[in-house]
Design an enzyme around this catalytic site. Structure first.
Site, PDB file in Angstrom:
ATOM      1  N   TYR A   4     -20.827  24.025  19.890  1.00 16.98           N
ATOM      2  CA  TYR A   4     -21.387  22.788  19.350  1.00 16.98           C
ATOM      3  C   TYR A   4     -20.586  21.577  19.815  1.00 16.98           C
ATOM      4  O   TYR A   4     -21.140  20.666  20.423  1.00 16.98           O
ATOM      5  CB  TYR A   4     -21.398  22.870  17.824  1.00 16.98           C
TER       6      TYR A   4
ATOM      7  N   VAL B  98     -21.479  21.281   3.298  1.00 19.28           N
ATOM      8  CA  VAL B  98     -20.778  21.198   2.025  1.00 19.28           C
ATOM      9  C   VAL B  98     -21.558  20.480   0.923  1.00 19.28           C
ATOM     10  O   VAL B  98     -21.585  20.931  -0.219  1.00 19.28           O
ATOM     11  CB  VAL B  98     -19.353  20.627   2.227  1.00 19.28           C
ATOM     12  N   VAL B  99     -22.207  19.355   1.248  1.00 19.91           N
ATOM     13  CA  VAL B  99     -22.869  18.605   0.167  1.00 19.91           C
ATOM     14  C   VAL B  99     -24.041  19.416  -0.378  1.00 19.91           C
ATOM     15  O   VAL B  99     -24.214  19.555  -1.597  1.00 19.91           O
ATOM     16  CB  VAL B  99     -23.334  17.209   0.644  1.00 19.91           C
TER      17      VAL B  99
ATOM     18  N   ASN C 192     -24.448  22.669  -0.225  1.00 18.04           N
ATOM     19  CA  ASN C 192     -23.909  23.832  -0.948  1.00 18.04           C
ATOM     20  C   ASN C 192     -23.511  23.451  -2.371  1.00 18.04           C
ATOM     21  O   ASN C 192     -23.910  24.103  -3.333  1.00 18.04           O
ATOM     22  CB  ASN C 192     -22.670  24.386  -0.242  1.00 18.04           C
ATOM     23  N   PHE C 193     -22.704  22.385  -2.491  1.00 12.96           N
ATOM     24  CA  PHE C 193     -22.185  22.032  -3.821  1.00 12.96           C
ATOM     25  C   PHE C 193     -23.321  21.631  -4.770  1.00 12.96           C
ATOM     26  O   PHE C 193     -23.316  22.004  -5.949  1.00 12.96           O
ATOM     27  CB  PHE C 193     -21.153  20.894  -3.733  1.00 12.96           C
TER      28      PHE C 193
ATOM     29  N   GLY D  78      -8.805  22.554   0.859  1.00 17.28           N
ATOM     30  CA  GLY D  78      -9.445  21.628  -0.088  1.00 17.28           C
ATOM     31  C   GLY D  78      -8.971  20.193   0.098  1.00 17.28           C
ATOM     32  O   GLY D  78      -9.570  19.247  -0.412  1.00 17.28           O
TER      33      GLY D  78
ATOM     34  N   GLN E 243      -8.702  18.951   3.132  1.00 18.90           N
ATOM     35  CA  GLN E 243      -9.363  18.420   4.336  1.00 18.90           C
ATOM     36  C   GLN E 243     -10.358  17.348   3.908  1.00 18.90           C
ATOM     37  O   GLN E 243     -10.917  17.434   2.809  1.00 18.90           O
ATOM     38  CB  GLN E 243     -10.047  19.537   5.152  1.00 18.90           C
TER      39      GLN E 243
ATOM     40  N   ARG F 120      -9.201  18.828   9.981  1.00 23.25           N
ATOM     41  CA  ARG F 120      -8.457  18.550   8.744  1.00 23.25           C
ATOM     42  C   ARG F 120      -8.740  17.170   8.168  1.00 23.25           C
ATOM     43  O   ARG F 120      -8.488  16.921   7.003  1.00 23.25           O
ATOM     44  CB  ARG F 120      -6.956  18.703   8.998  1.00 23.25           C
TER      45      ARG F 120
HETATM   46  N1  LIG Z   1     -26.381  15.884   9.635  1.00 22.52           N
HETATM   47  C1  LIG Z   1     -25.170  15.621  10.111  1.00 22.52           C
HETATM   48  O1  LIG Z   1     -24.202  15.504   9.351  1.00 22.52           O
HETATM   49  C2  LIG Z   1     -24.951  15.430  11.584  1.00 22.52           C
HETATM   50  C3  LIG Z   1     -23.692  15.019  12.009  1.00 22.52           C
HETATM   51  C4  LIG Z   1     -23.469  14.836  13.368  1.00 22.52           C
HETATM   52  C5  LIG Z   1     -24.485  15.017  14.278  1.00 22.52           C
HETATM   53  N2  LIG Z   1     -25.696  15.413  13.841  1.00 22.52           N
HETATM   54  C6  LIG Z   1     -26.744  15.630  14.849  1.00 22.52           C
HETATM   55  O2  LIG Z   1     -27.985  15.103  14.404  1.00 22.52           O
HETATM   56  C7  LIG Z   1     -29.043  15.956  14.845  1.00 22.52           C
HETATM   57  C8  LIG Z   1     -29.901  16.382  13.663  1.00 22.52           C
HETATM   58  O3  LIG Z   1     -29.103  17.052  12.720  1.00 22.52           O
HETATM   59  P1  LIG Z   1     -29.679  17.528  11.311  1.00 22.52           P
HETATM   60  O4  LIG Z   1     -28.590  17.408  10.332  1.00 22.52           O
HETATM   61  O5  LIG Z   1     -30.964  16.853  11.055  1.00 22.52           O
HETATM   62  O6  LIG Z   1     -29.894  19.073  11.597  1.00 22.52           O
HETATM   63  P2  LIG Z   1     -31.149  20.027  11.411  1.00 22.52           P
HETATM   64  O7  LIG Z   1     -30.674  21.393  11.712  1.00 22.52           O
HETATM   65  O8  LIG Z   1     -31.809  19.776  10.099  1.00 22.52           O
HETATM   66  O9  LIG Z   1     -32.146  19.520  12.539  1.00 22.52           O
HETATM   67  C9  LIG Z   1     -32.113  19.969  13.866  1.00 22.52           C
HETATM   68  C10 LIG Z   1     -33.538  20.182  14.331  1.00 22.52           C
HETATM   69  O10 LIG Z   1     -33.527  20.604  15.704  1.00 22.52           O
HETATM   70  C11 LIG Z   1     -34.403  21.718  15.859  1.00 22.52           C
HETATM   71  N3  LIG Z   1     -33.944  22.496  17.019  1.00 22.52           N
HETATM   72  C12 LIG Z   1     -32.785  23.198  17.136  1.00 22.52           C
HETATM   73  N4  LIG Z   1     -32.705  23.759  18.354  1.00 22.52           N
HETATM   74  C13 LIG Z   1     -33.837  23.394  19.021  1.00 22.52           C
HETATM   75  C14 LIG Z   1     -34.344  23.666  20.321  1.00 22.52           C
HETATM   76  N5  LIG Z   1     -33.669  24.427  21.187  1.00 22.52           N
HETATM   77  N6  LIG Z   1     -35.548  23.146  20.660  1.00 22.52           N
HETATM   78  C15 LIG Z   1     -36.250  22.378  19.791  1.00 22.52           C
HETATM   79  N7  LIG Z   1     -35.819  22.091  18.549  1.00 22.52           N
HETATM   80  C16 LIG Z   1     -34.624  22.594  18.172  1.00 22.52           C
HETATM   81  C17 LIG Z   1     -34.300  22.458  14.544  1.00 22.52           C
HETATM   82  O11 LIG Z   1     -35.358  23.346  14.302  1.00 22.52           O
HETATM   83  C18 LIG Z   1     -34.252  21.292  13.549  1.00 22.52           C
HETATM   84  O12 LIG Z   1     -35.544  20.883  13.176  1.00 22.52           O
HETATM   85  C19 LIG Z   1     -28.383  17.115  15.585  1.00 22.52           C
HETATM   86  O13 LIG Z   1     -28.393  16.821  16.966  1.00 22.52           O
HETATM   87  C20 LIG Z   1     -26.973  17.112  15.076  1.00 22.52           C
HETATM   88  O14 LIG Z   1     -26.068  17.635  16.019  1.00 22.52           O
HETATM   89  C21 LIG Z   1     -25.963  15.631  12.517  1.00 22.52           C
HETATM   90  O1  LIG Z   2     -19.338  25.620   0.713  1.00 21.58           O
HETATM   91  C1  LIG Z   2     -18.587  24.930   1.438  1.00 21.58           C
HETATM   92  C2  LIG Z   2     -18.968  24.445   2.720  1.00 21.58           C
HETATM   93  C3  LIG Z   2     -18.065  23.692   3.440  1.00 21.58           C
HETATM   94  N1  LIG Z   2     -16.829  23.412   2.933  1.00 21.58           N
HETATM   95  C4  LIG Z   2     -15.880  22.562   3.683  1.00 21.58           C
HETATM   96  O2  LIG Z   2     -16.462  21.272   3.773  1.00 21.58           O
HETATM   97  C5  LIG Z   2     -16.079  20.630   4.982  1.00 21.58           C
HETATM   98  C6  LIG Z   2     -17.332  20.153   5.688  1.00 21.58           C
HETATM   99  O3  LIG Z   2     -18.039  21.275   6.145  1.00 21.58           O
HETATM  100  P1  LIG Z   2     -19.553  21.195   6.648  1.00 21.58           P
HETATM  101  O4  LIG Z   2     -19.967  22.582   6.969  1.00 21.58           O
HETATM  102  O5  LIG Z   2     -20.374  20.432   5.678  1.00 21.58           O
HETATM  103  O6  LIG Z   2     -19.526  20.295   7.952  1.00 21.58           O
HETATM  104  P2  LIG Z   2     -18.433  19.977   9.062  1.00 21.58           P
HETATM  105  O7  LIG Z   2     -17.876  18.645   8.733  1.00 21.58           O
HETATM  106  O8  LIG Z   2     -17.441  21.072   9.229  1.00 21.58           O
HETATM  107  O9  LIG Z   2     -19.318  19.945  10.344  1.00 21.58           O
HETATM  108  C7  LIG Z   2     -20.397  19.025  10.452  1.00 21.58           C
HETATM  109  O10 LIG Z   2     -19.887  17.928  11.093  1.00 21.58           O
HETATM  110  C8  LIG Z   2     -20.730  16.978  11.642  1.00 21.58           C
HETATM  111  C9  LIG Z   2     -21.992  17.513  12.246  1.00 21.58           C
HETATM  112  O11 LIG Z   2     -21.997  17.477  13.626  1.00 21.58           O
HETATM  113  C10 LIG Z   2     -22.478  18.760  11.702  1.00 21.58           C
HETATM  114  O12 LIG Z   2     -23.389  18.493  10.679  1.00 21.58           O
HETATM  115  C11 LIG Z   2     -21.473  19.718  11.218  1.00 21.58           C
HETATM  116  O13 LIG Z   2     -20.950  20.348  12.313  1.00 21.58           O
HETATM  117  C12 LIG Z   2     -15.269  21.656   5.762  1.00 21.58           C
HETATM  118  O14 LIG Z   2     -13.902  21.380   5.575  1.00 21.58           O
HETATM  119  C13 LIG Z   2     -15.597  22.987   5.111  1.00 21.58           C
HETATM  120  O15 LIG Z   2     -14.500  23.879   5.164  1.00 21.58           O
HETATM  121  C14 LIG Z   2     -16.465  23.874   1.683  1.00 21.58           C
HETATM  122  O16 LIG Z   2     -15.357  23.632   1.217  1.00 21.58           O
HETATM  123  N2  LIG Z   2     -17.349  24.629   0.977  1.00 21.58           N
END
Ligand SMILES: NC(=O)c1ccc[n+]([C@@H]2O[C@H](COP(=O)([O-])OP(=O)(O)OC[C@H]3O[C@@H](n4cnc5c(N)ncnc54)[C@H](O)[C@@H]3O)[C@@H](O)[C@H]2O)c1
Ligand SMILES: O=c1ccn([C@@H]2O[C@H](COP(=O)(O)OP(=O)(O)O[C@H]3OC[C@@H](O)[C@H](O)[C@H]3O)[C@@H](O)[C@H]2O)c(=O)[nH]1
Length: 343
Positions: free
Chosen positions: A173, A215-216, A218-219, A235, A237, A301
């Site tokens: 990723y 995390v959000v 899940n919680f 915790g 981080q 972290r």
């Molecule tokens: N939500 C976040 O916190 C976060 C943070 C950083 C970056 N992003 C980026 O934002 C974008 C959207 O994230 P999200 O949180 O909405 O995630 P999400 O998983 O809800 O959405 C991703 C979408 O892409 C589709 N997809 C995955 N692989 C595909 C493929 N090969 N072909 C066509 N469709 C495909 C999935 O079915 C899904 O609908 C992603 O690129 C992600 O890396 C999100």
């Molecule tokens: O149930 C849980 C899930 C997660 N966590 C912690 O919560 C923190 C955030 O974890 P998340 O899985 O929500 O997401 P991360 O920040 O690790 O990654 C995210 O970062 C930005 C985006 O690109 C992606 O949406 C995702 O990779 C981590 O430290 C993880 O260890 C918990 O403590 N409990």
């Protein structure tokens, strides 16, 4: 620790975009492709784009982590089209703008099939850039704060090159997104493609998959179900959480503006994961237990965006703080889980 300099530095101006851009037949509408538009952020983006009656929106998605349900309000609308398509395969459509979001974003989903995740980031982005080149479209990539890895500077600004493990379980990723950014800039410098790169920090809100694993979500699901909140060790981080409507606003401003980016889009309000658990407990279920569980490798972290660029170049900053966003998400989760608030 010092940052690494200006990411945008390029010796000569890029060539003009494809002449096709200016050679189209007259058309009143803006045709916008949203890859990953059935997902969490993508579907909110589509809602916002559809509000403008000059926009025609085409969504492509393979439904790996997204769902048609997120878009059902647009089915049958004359300005909306949904295509089941995997971005690792070439796509032939005629569009003016591409929001390229397709990629699983939750760590449990992107680690599930890492080879597919990196193909999505690399081949998928190449395909979308090829499309942008052929039709002269502007393309925006949703990159991530994960390009900074386990950051050694804090908060992170865009000039920081990051601290990323190239061979770890998260690399499909974070390294995948780094290559996607490289491809964007190479197509820009070599072919004059109009690019925009958003580095998105943790985003939350309604429509996240209930069992998304982040995390959000899940919680909130745990608090509603009366299950213990699972804080992964240590915790301490930190993360900075942005509400989805603010995120969508930032993405549209970036697309419509003149800056290639990369630009951080996120909410600088920083919380330890334990603080997040305590907030969710207080707001949703004061009786719920908080427990600690094992973490996964390479968990960053600390993470907090420096949004100076977003403020000055896009006139953007987030407006919804965590304590206001959590209840909005709670309403959505309760209605989907069918569990109402305790009296
Ligand atoms: N939500 C976040 O916190 C976060 C943070 C950083 C970056 N992003 C980026 O934002 C974008 C959207 O994230 P999200 O949180 O909405 O995630 P999400 O998983 O809800 O959405 C991703 C979408 O892409 C589709 N997809 C995955 N692989 C595909 C493929 N090969 N072909 C066509 N469709 C495909 C999935 O079915 C899904 O609908 C992603 O690129 C992600 O890396 C999100
Ligand atoms: O149930 C849980 C899930 C997660 N966590 C912690 O919560 C923190 C955030 O974890 P998340 O899985 O929500 O997401 P991360 O920040 O690790 O990654 C995210 O970062 C930005 C985006 O690109 C992606 O949406 C995702 O990779 C981590 O430290 C993880 O260890 C918990 O403590 N409990």
């Amino acid at each position: 620790m010092a940052s690494n300099g200006d990411n945008n530095a390029s010796a000569k101006p890029p060539p003009e975009p494809s002449p096709l851009r200016k050679a189209k037949f007259f058309q009143a509408n803006m045709r916008i492709l949203v890859t990953g538009g059935a997902g969490f952020i993508g579907s909110h983006l589509v809602d916002r784009l559809m509000q403008n009656e000059k926009n025609e929106v085409i969504v492509v998605d393979n439904y790996f982590t997204g769902s048609k349900d997120n878009l059902k309000q647009w089915f049958g609308h004359p300005r909306f089209e949904l295509i089941r398509h995997d971005v690792t395969e070439p796509l032939l459509v005629e569009v003016d703008q591409i929001y390229h979001l397709a990629c699983p974003a939750s760590p449990i989903f992107y680690k599930y099939n890492p080879v597919k995740t990196i193909k999505t980031n690399v081949i998928g982005t190449l395909n979308m850039l090829g499309l942008a080149k052929r039709v002269g479209a502007r393309i925006l990539l949703t990159s991530t704060s994960e390009v900074y890895g386990d950051p050694l500077i804090h908060p992170q600004d865009e000039s920081y090159w990051g601290n990323v493990n190239p061979i770890g379980v998260r690399s499909c990723y974070d390294e995948g997104k780094r290559v996607a950014e490289t491809l964007m800039f190479d197509y820009h410098r070599q072919h004059g493609i109009e690019i925009r790169i958003a580095r998105i920090f943790n985003t939350y809100g309604p429509r996240m998959n209930i069992d998304d694993g982040r995390v959000v979500s899940n919680f909130i699901a745990q608090a509603i179900r009366d299950e213990p909140l699972t804080v992964q060790l240590p915790g301490t981080q930190t993360r900075s959480f942005c509400y989805v409507s603010d995120m969508v606003d930032g993405l549209i401003r970036l697309m419509e503006g003149d800056n290639t980016g990369p630009i951080n889009i996120g909410n600088p309000g920083e919380f330890t994961i334990l603080e997040l658990a305590e907030n969710v407990k207080e707001l949703i279920n004061p009786d719920v237990q908080i427990i600690t569980v094992e973490n996964t490798p390479d968990d960053p972290r600390q993470r907090k965006p420096d949004i100076t660029k977003a403020k000055s170049l896009l006139g953007w900053e987030p407006t919804i703080k965590l304590s206001d966003g959590i209840p909005l998400m709670e309403d959505d989760f309760r209605s989907r889980l069918g569990i109402s608030r305790k009296k």
